[in-house]
Design an enzyme around this catalytic site. Structure first.
Site, PDB file in Angstrom:
ATOM      1  N   LYS A  89      -4.399 -16.538  12.292  1.00  0.00           N
ATOM      2  CA  LYS A  89      -2.966 -16.611  12.046  1.00  0.00           C
ATOM      3  C   LYS A  89      -2.351 -17.641  12.987  1.00  0.00           C
ATOM      4  O   LYS A  89      -2.727 -17.731  14.157  1.00  0.00           O
ATOM      5  CB  LYS A  89      -2.353 -15.224  12.287  1.00  0.00           C
ATOM      6  N   LEU A 139       8.463 -14.718  12.121  1.00  0.00           N
ATOM      7  CA  LEU A 139       7.455 -13.654  12.021  1.00  0.00           C
ATOM      8  C   LEU A 139       8.040 -12.311  11.618  1.00  0.00           C
ATOM      9  O   LEU A 139       7.284 -11.374  11.320  1.00  0.00           O
ATOM     10  CB  LEU A 139       6.684 -13.471  13.345  1.00  0.00           C
ATOM     11  N   SER A 173       3.842 -10.607   8.199  1.00  0.00           N
ATOM     12  CA  SER A 173       3.842 -12.020   8.514  1.00  0.00           C
ATOM     13  C   SER A 173       2.464 -12.664   8.496  1.00  0.00           C
ATOM     14  O   SER A 173       2.343 -13.870   8.657  1.00  0.00           O
ATOM     15  CB  SER A 173       4.471 -12.217   9.900  1.00  0.00           C
ATOM     16  N   VAL A 197       3.500  -6.375  13.964  1.00  0.00           N
ATOM     17  CA  VAL A 197       4.551  -5.781  14.783  1.00  0.00           C
ATOM     18  C   VAL A 197       5.366  -4.749  14.005  1.00  0.00           C
ATOM     19  O   VAL A 197       6.122  -3.987  14.574  1.00  0.00           O
ATOM     20  CB  VAL A 197       5.476  -6.862  15.368  1.00  0.00           C
ATOM     21  N   GLY A 198       5.187  -4.736  12.684  1.00  0.00           N
ATOM     22  CA  GLY A 198       5.914  -3.770  11.877  1.00  0.00           C
ATOM     23  C   GLY A 198       5.307  -3.596  10.494  1.00  0.00           C
ATOM     24  O   GLY A 198       5.960  -3.107   9.568  1.00  0.00           O
ATOM     25  N   GLY A 199       4.048  -4.041  10.361  1.00  0.00           N
ATOM     26  CA  GLY A 199       3.371  -3.986   9.068  1.00  0.00           C
ATOM     27  C   GLY A 199       2.768  -5.321   8.677  1.00  0.00           C
ATOM     28  O   GLY A 199       2.314  -5.496   7.541  1.00  0.00           O
ATOM     29  N   SER A 200       2.736  -6.270   9.602  1.00  0.00           N
ATOM     30  CA  SER A 200       2.387  -7.653   9.272  1.00  0.00           C
ATOM     31  C   SER A 200       0.923  -7.881   8.953  1.00  0.00           C
ATOM     32  O   SER A 200       0.568  -8.947   8.461  1.00  0.00           O
ATOM     33  CB  SER A 200       2.802  -8.582  10.421  1.00  0.00           C
TER      34      SER A 200
END
Length: 531
Positions: A140, A189, A215, A236-239
């Site tokens: 990434k 992101l 992201s 960080v939240g589902g990326s």
């Protein structure tokens, strides 16, 4: 007198906005020129990769391209496949995938040299090959790679190459892996689409009108389109999990302490509690397992970063056939997923029950409050860092809805929330998320810590080993939808707030790897079978 004063105020305001607009337009011209230069650089990297790939004969390339991860790894270890042939094969495969998805930021030119150096070392009969010898890996774009940009989709951060590899990248190189390509991300992101003004929009491999998620959308698109066999994403939240759900791939987000964050610049610097987590992405669970087994085989990471606990891979726990008690839910009480997402959970539940595990209904408490805590802690400063960054950049059109929210003063958001909640209850709730003060932010941190204790106690009291739930509320969406549907991240964001490990499975990855995914250390995994 009043009229004169009003006229003066309006004139001054007009002059201010005219100057602001003029300066911004001048800056936009400069930024567009930078984008042209960066895209020309990317075109050169694609040209280099094509030229390198063409040096490999088609028969050898096709043979290597057809191999599964374990077969490729064995061929590299046995010497029947050279590192340079593997890299050139995956240059070619990534080029083909990129033409379909626009998932590549830059090809890593040094990969060719690294591969030849490993091949040269392997000529020595005394040389002991490292466990990931010659394996091509995608990264990434926000994973620091020496000599390459870490833009996070911001034009202003191009042509500022990072000076050192991330600790994880250092370890991968030490283990023999070869980073050969960087993959695309959404600007900032903090979105689950995948578009930015530098590299453009990444498409879903099966439908160009839909997003591959974010992201880590570039990673998921490249892997799904057969351009990578193993990659590193961030979450960080589902990326990691949402892109995997959208593209039918698999991914694991460990808790943040399992990998080093030294030298890694996240979406919002200075953000405690809600931490980004690196993790593997591939088409098969077994590939992710092998990756984690390898990088956690010793305490090398801890030796480079004392903040990482010296915890190694537990093969005994992985192979254990002990039956588990698993909580499941198809609706978190905040946002009801579409029927296909709910059905996937129920089918997974049946598979696990057939394997002898016990599944019980479960619902995490107070999810609307959790999402407010999550957003407040992620943005930290009510979006000021992000809004300042974006106002000095070209704003990607797919981010407009989120940017507008960041630009509205917090007190105005709070005032409007009570009216908007009547018609759009979830949006109204989220408009209370940005912090008004450091006191409120401190209270939020305290609330997060209290929620972690509450959740842990709940699972311990009910003797629940893991959780099964949807990854997200819909299948892959049109590109414009994610910025308008941020409320749908409750199924992933909660596990970042809790800092529990989480993973995602696909239909072609049966649950025969459940001992890994459902461990007995009470780490929660959100699993979803994509249709």
């Amino acid at each position: 007198m009043i009229l004169l004063l009003l006229t003066t105020v309006l004139a001054l305001a007009a002059a201010y906005f005219y100057r602001f607009w003029s300066v911004r337009e001048k800056r936009q011209v400069e930024l567009r020129k930078i984008v042209e230069r960066k895209r020309a650089e990317r075109a050169e990297s694609v040209k280099f990769a094509k030229q390198s790939a063409e040096k490999l004969d088609v028969e050898t390339r096709n043979k290597i391209a057809s191999l599964e991860y374990s077969e490729l790894k064995e061929g590299l270890q046995s010497g029947t496949i050279s590192c340079i042939d593997a890299v050139r094969t995956y240059y070619f495969k990534a080029i083909q995938a990129n033409e379909k998805t626009n998932s590549v930021c830059m090809f890593v030119k040094e990969a060719e040299q690294w591969a030849m150096e490993w091949d040269e070392k392997a000529k020595d009969p005394e040389f002991k090959k490292p466990p990931m010898f010659g394996l091509p890996m995608s990264l990434k774009e926000c994973v620091p790679l020496q000599g390459y940009d870490q833009t996070r989709g911001f034009v202003q951060d191009t042509f500022h190459p990072t000076e050192t590899d991330a600790v994880l990248v250092q370890q991968l190189k030490k283990l023999g892996a070869i980073p050969y390509v960087q993959t695309n991300v959404p600007q900032s992101l903090l979105s689950y689409n995948c578009s930015n003004p530098v590299f453009g929009t990444t498409n879903h491999p099966m439908d160009k009108s839909r997003t591959s998620g974010g992201s880590s959308g570039g990673e998921s698109a490249l892997i799904s389109a057969d351009g990578s066999i193993l990659g590193i994403g961030g979450d960080v939240g589902g990326s990691i999990r949402i892109p995997c759900a959208y593209t039918g791939t698999t991914g694991i987000k460990p808790s943040h302490l399992r990998f080093s964050h030294r030298g890694v610049c996240g979406s919002v610097p200075g953000r405690p509690l809600i931490n980004s987590n690196d993790g593997p992405m591939s088409t098969r669970v077994e590939t992710n397992v092998d990756f984690l087994r390898t990088v956690w085989a010793d305490t090398w990471i801890t030796e480079q970063d004392p903040y990482v606990p010296p915890v190694t891979w537990n093969e005994e726990a992985y192979k254990s056939d002990k039956k588990l008690k698993i909580g499941y839910y198809t609706d978190d009480g905040w946002f009801t997923p579409t029927p296909v997402c709910q059905r996937a959970v129920m089918e997974a539940k049946q598979i696990l029950e057939d394997a002898g595990h016990t599944l019980v209904p479960f619902r995490p408490p107070r999810v609307p409050e959790v999402l407010i805590m999550f957003l407040r802690a992620v943005c930290v400063d009510a979006g000021k860092f992000l809004s300042n960054k974006l106002m000095n950049d070209i704003i990607d059109p797919l981010l407009y809805t989120q940017v507008v929210l960041w630009m509205v003063p917090v007190r105005v958001q709070r005032f409007l929330a009570s009216f908007i909640r009547v018609f759009f209850p979830r949006l109204g709730n989220l408009m209370n998320a940005m912090t008004l003060s450091t006191v409120e932010l401190r209270n939020t941190y305290a609330d997060i810590e209290a929620y972690r204790s509450e959740m842990a106690a709940l699972m311990i009291d009910q003797k629940i080993d893991a959780l099964l739930c949807p990854v997200t509320v819909t299948p892959a969406l049109p590109h414009v939808a994610p910025s308008k549907l941020f409320a749908g991240t409750s199924y992933t964001g909660i596990f970042n707030l809790l800092d529990y490990a989480a993973g995602k499975l696909s239909k072609h990855n049966p649950f025969n790897s459940y001992p890994f995914l459902f461990s007995r250390i009470r780490q929660c995994y959100s699993c979803h079978e994509t249709r």
